[in-house]
Scaffold this motif. Sequence first.
Motif, mmCIF file in Angstrom:
data_model
loop_
_atom_site.group_PDB
_atom_site.id
_atom_site.type_symbol
_atom_site.label_atom_id
_atom_site.label_comp_id
_atom_site.label_asym_id
_atom_site.label_seq_id
_atom_site.Cartn_x
_atom_site.Cartn_y
_atom_site.Cartn_z
ATOM 1 N N UNK A 139 -12.886 0.047 -1.064
ATOM 2 C CA UNK A 139 -12.399 1.348 -0.603
ATOM 3 C C UNK A 139 -10.902 1.497 -0.853
ATOM 4 N N UNK A 140 -10.150 0.414 -0.683
ATOM 5 C CA UNK A 140 -8.715 0.466 -1.001
ATOM 6 C C UNK A 140 -8.501 0.702 -2.499
ATOM 7 N N UNK A 141 -9.322 0.089 -3.320
ATOM 8 C CA UNK A 141 -9.221 0.331 -4.766
ATOM 9 C C UNK A 141 -9.539 1.791 -5.085
ATOM 10 N N UNK A 153 -8.086 -3.353 9.477
ATOM 11 C CA UNK A 153 -7.202 -4.420 8.986
ATOM 12 C C UNK A 153 -7.311 -4.542 7.465
ATOM 13 N N UNK A 154 -6.277 -5.069 6.865
ATOM 14 C CA UNK A 154 -6.288 -5.313 5.425
ATOM 15 C C UNK A 154 -6.581 -6.794 5.204
ATOM 16 N N UNK A 160 -15.363 -6.980 4.581
ATOM 17 C CA UNK A 160 -14.150 -7.247 3.808
ATOM 18 C C UNK A 160 -14.294 -6.718 2.386
ATOM 19 N N UNK A 161 -15.409 -6.994 1.747
ATOM 20 C CA UNK A 161 -15.617 -6.506 0.379
ATOM 21 C C UNK A 161 -15.597 -4.979 0.355
ATOM 22 N N UNK A 190 -12.316 -14.310 8.074
ATOM 23 C CA UNK A 190 -13.034 -13.804 9.245
ATOM 24 C C UNK A 190 -12.082 -12.823 9.929
ATOM 25 N N UNK A 191 -12.322 -11.542 9.689
ATOM 26 C CA UNK A 191 -11.471 -10.518 10.309
ATOM 27 C C UNK A 191 -11.757 -10.391 11.798
#
Length: 176
Positions: free
Chosen positions: A57-59, A78-79, A51-52, A86-87
Amino acid sequence: MIEYLQNMARYNQWMNRKLFAKVAELPADAIEEDRDAFFGSILGTLNHILIADLFWLHRFATSANCREALAHPLTEFPTPASLREILFNDFSELTDNRRALDGLILDFSETWADKLLAEPIRYRNMAGEKQQRALGELLQHFFNHQTHHRGQATTLLFQAGIDPGPTDLLVMMMEE
């Protein structure tokens, strides 16, 4: 700095493969067991790292010079909404996504040049505050964060009776 960061991208992939292979030796209930760790379980800790990575990576993808390498590939993941989410409850699914993301990180590392690493990335932290740092500095944090939490995961593995084996960067470099 480019060579160092690219080496860290390789280390990330190498260590994740080793770690996930060792975790796979445990039954599902042991992977999901709350072990009073910061992110609860081994599964929670490994989800947090993923998740981090996605948040960062989106930033990075907001930068015009990183967008081409990241924007489209990130649509395959997923975003996340929070760092504790918990993805993937299924370890096999988490493993597949980790491998794919590590491939994306390696591909992204091939685009790095001194000018790009010096470029400022503007983003909001988790508290919503505006931030700005050079991409190279943020990538150092990105890889350090992964290493920190993988260290927690290896401790949880030891507690579960699994020896993760050597985790040092130098071990990877000797194997290359």
